[in-house]
Write an enzyme that holds these catalytic residues in place. Structure first.
Site, PDB file in Angstrom:
ATOM      1  N   GLU A 162      -3.337  44.781 -15.525  1.00 52.00           N
ATOM      2  CA  GLU A 162      -2.063  45.344 -15.073  1.00 52.00           C
ATOM      3  C   GLU A 162      -2.053  45.413 -13.544  1.00 52.00           C
ATOM      4  O   GLU A 162      -1.868  46.459 -12.934  1.00 52.00           O
ATOM      5  CB  GLU A 162      -1.818  46.728 -15.689  1.00 52.00           C
ATOM      6  CG  GLU A 162      -1.799  46.746 -17.203  1.00 52.00           C
ATOM      7  CD  GLU A 162      -0.634  45.971 -17.806  1.00 52.00           C
ATOM      8  OE1 GLU A 162       0.244  45.521 -17.048  1.00 52.00           O
ATOM      9  OE2 GLU A 162      -0.608  45.819 -19.038  1.00 52.00           O
TER      10      GLU A 162
ATOM     11  N   ASP B 299      17.010  27.474  11.852  1.00 53.98           N
ATOM     12  CA  ASP B 299      17.567  28.737  12.319  1.00 53.98           C
ATOM     13  C   ASP B 299      16.751  29.155  13.530  1.00 53.98           C
ATOM     14  O   ASP B 299      15.538  29.363  13.422  1.00 53.98           O
ATOM     15  CB  ASP B 299      17.480  29.795  11.220  1.00 53.98           C
ATOM     16  CG  ASP B 299      18.128  31.116  11.631  1.00 53.98           C
ATOM     17  OD1 ASP B 299      19.208  31.079  12.244  1.00 53.98           O
ATOM     18  OD2 ASP B 299      17.535  32.178  11.344  1.00 53.98           O
TER      19      ASP B 299
ATOM     20  N   ASP C 188      21.542  25.843  13.899  1.00 58.30           N
ATOM     21  CA  ASP C 188      22.518  26.877  14.214  1.00 58.30           C
ATOM     22  C   ASP C 188      23.216  26.536  15.530  1.00 58.30           C
ATOM     23  O   ASP C 188      22.572  26.325  16.563  1.00 58.30           O
ATOM     24  CB  ASP C 188      21.806  28.226  14.314  1.00 58.30           C
ATOM     25  CG  ASP C 188      22.765  29.378  14.548  1.00 58.30           C
ATOM     26  OD1 ASP C 188      23.985  29.153  14.588  1.00 58.30           O
ATOM     27  OD2 ASP C 188      22.269  30.514  14.689  1.00 58.30           O
TER      28      ASP C 188
ATOM     29  N   HIS D  98      16.154  34.215   7.185  1.00 65.34           N
ATOM     30  CA  HIS D  98      16.052  33.156   8.190  1.00 65.34           C
ATOM     31  C   HIS D  98      15.949  31.769   7.555  1.00 65.34           C
ATOM     32  O   HIS D  98      16.594  30.813   8.024  1.00 65.34           O
ATOM     33  CB  HIS D  98      14.856  33.437   9.104  1.00 65.34           C
ATOM     34  CG  HIS D  98      14.848  34.845   9.610  1.00 65.34           C
ATOM     35  ND1 HIS D  98      15.795  35.302  10.500  1.00 65.34           N
ATOM     36  CD2 HIS D  98      14.054  35.911   9.317  1.00 65.34           C
ATOM     37  CE1 HIS D  98      15.571  36.586  10.747  1.00 65.34           C
ATOM     38  NE2 HIS D  98      14.529  36.982  10.046  1.00 65.34           N
TER      39      HIS D  98
ATOM     40  N   ASP E  52      19.316  30.949   6.016  1.00 64.75           N
ATOM     41  CA  ASP E  52      20.231  30.408   7.021  1.00 64.75           C
ATOM     42  C   ASP E  52      19.885  28.958   7.355  1.00 64.75           C
ATOM     43  O   ASP E  52      20.777  28.114   7.516  1.00 64.75           O
ATOM     44  CB  ASP E  52      20.194  31.262   8.286  1.00 64.75           C
ATOM     45  CG  ASP E  52      20.981  32.560   8.147  1.00 64.75           C
ATOM     46  OD1 ASP E  52      21.773  32.671   7.198  1.00 64.75           O
ATOM     47  OD2 ASP E  52      20.797  33.455   8.988  1.00 64.75           O
TER      48      ASP E  52
END
Length: 418
Positions: free
Chosen positions: A142, A267, A322, A400, A403
């Site tokens: 677990e 970006d 960009d 980021h 984008d």
């Protein structure tokens, strides 16, 4: 499942589900030193790990094993019982002495021990002593319930000291939330590590019984998301995930060799926001986007990031960046990259995001693109702190590579209505 009368007559196929054949071979070969077994209920992963621990103990007469869970009061009815089960299935009952105070299973011919500890009492872990040899095996059952990777590392550093052999098993049912540390952990590439996923569908039906299978089918019909999480071990989120069309899987070199619509996105960033680059291919016929390469950098000049990109893409391949930094776009062109600025406009962010969400699939290779896989899988809508209602719009944080992908696909989604 029949109990073996002795290890010499035991067929491992009688105690190990066929789904774990590859995992068993990897452990036996010595090519890995960590096995992460994740999956849904009834996958038999804990049964498999318990058998492997006993087999490794017999194969390495100088080692001992430690089995951990988050809380000590859960040991007896879970991992201790599981190890006793494995000993019985392998026909070794007469060769082991199993006690609960102290909680351990001792292999009588050599004195090797399998010991059990809860990490709610860290003092016990630091004071572990063995009568000879060294601790060579750790099992964290677990895994997601532990406090995080640092806690696990601290235990491994305390136990796996000395000796030529060491092995760690980590097993868990993936939590629904992608941001859980255990879900993040399995996306990381680690030398010597193997990650394997299993479900009840790969276990022999007679091992599970008709009631288990009927319950699974009922949940499948009445609550498909709950079924995917509980029985298939999928990371399904909390209902606020932005991208519900993700497929995190390996993308092979053969697949990449067939990609004929490859583009790149950038970006811009410096610090604390990073510079991010992605390479991608869009299959228009199947409405599927493949993300198969990435770079992430902080405090790195345009000249240096351009050199990095040039080392990863063929000459002349399109790169869309960009448009907010025109000088950076010009810099990339001067360095010989086929770079152009993205075309923006009113509502372009919302439109490009909706286009990504509408695709049949966004396939991300987490081995090649770990940062991208993390961003896409953890990206969620924000909730109102008081009412808990989901807010409109897309959070402008930890996005980021998202984008970069929007920019890289700019020509595609612009043609489709923007």
């Amino acid at each position: 499942m029949e109990v073996c009368r002795s290890l010499t007559t035991c067929k491992l196929s009688d105690v190990i589900s066929p789904a774990f054949a590859e995992s068993h071979r990897a452990v036996k070969s010595g090519k890995i030193n960590e096995l992460v077994e994740k999956g849904g209920r009834g996958s038999c992963k804990s049964s498999f790990v318990s058998v492997e621990i006993v087999l490794l103990l017999l194969k390495n007469p100088l080692i001992h094993a430690c089995v951990f869970r988050k809380y000590g009061n859960t040991l007896r009815t879970t991992v201790y019982t599981q190890i006793v089960w494995a000993i019985t299935q392998l026909g070794l009952t007469r060769k082991f002495r199993c006690t609960v105070s102290p909680m351990e299973c001792t292999y009588l011919p050599t004195g090797q021990k399998i010991m059990f500890f809860g990490l709610d009492d860290p003092g016990k872990v630091k004071s572990i002593k063995v009568p000879f040899g060294y601790i060579g095996i750790d099992w964290f059952e677990e895994l997601d319930q532990f406090d995080g990777p640092e806690q696990i590392r601290n235990v491994e550093q305390s136990t796996l000291r000395g000796g030529s052999f060491s092995f760690t098993f980590k097993s868990f049912n993936p939590p629904a939330m992608a941001r859980n540390w255990a879900n993040r952990y399995v996306l990381e590439k680690k030398p010597g590590q193997m990650v394997h996923h299993s479900t009840y569908l790969t276990a022999p039906p007679e091992w599970l019984g008709p009631r288990f299978i009927a319950d699974a089918e009922h949940l499948k019909n009445t609550n498909p998301t709950g079924y995917r999480h509980e029985y298939l071990g999928e990371v399904v989120g909390s209902g606020t995930q932005v991208f519900e069309n993700l497929q995190l899987r390996a993308i092979t070199d053969a697949e990449i060799g067939q990609f004929d619509r490859v583009t790149n996105g950038v970006d811009w960033g410096w610090y604390p926001d990073p510079w991010a680059w992605n390479r991608m291919h869009y299959d228009a016929a199947r409405r599927t986007l493949y993300l198969f390469d990435e770079l992430t950098r902080n405090r790195t000049s345009n000249a240096d990031t351009a050199a990095l990109v040039k080392g990863r893409v063929p000459a002349g391949e399109l790169l869309i960046a960009d448009s907010a930094e025109e000088k950076s776009v010009s810099d990339y062109r001067s360095y010989g990259l086929n770079c152009r600025a993205s075309e923006k406009g009113p509502g372009s962010v919302a439109y490009s995001m909706k286009w990504l969400q509408s695709l049949a699939a966004i396939v991300i290779d987490p081995g090649r693109c770990p940062d991208t896989a993390q961003e896409f899988s953890e990206y969620e809508y924000e909730r109102d702190g008081k009412t808990g209602e989901v807010l409109q719009g897309y959070p402008d944080a930890a996005n980021h590579h998202i984008d970069a992908v929007r920019y890289g696909t700019n020509k595609i989604w612009k043609r489709r209505g923007q």
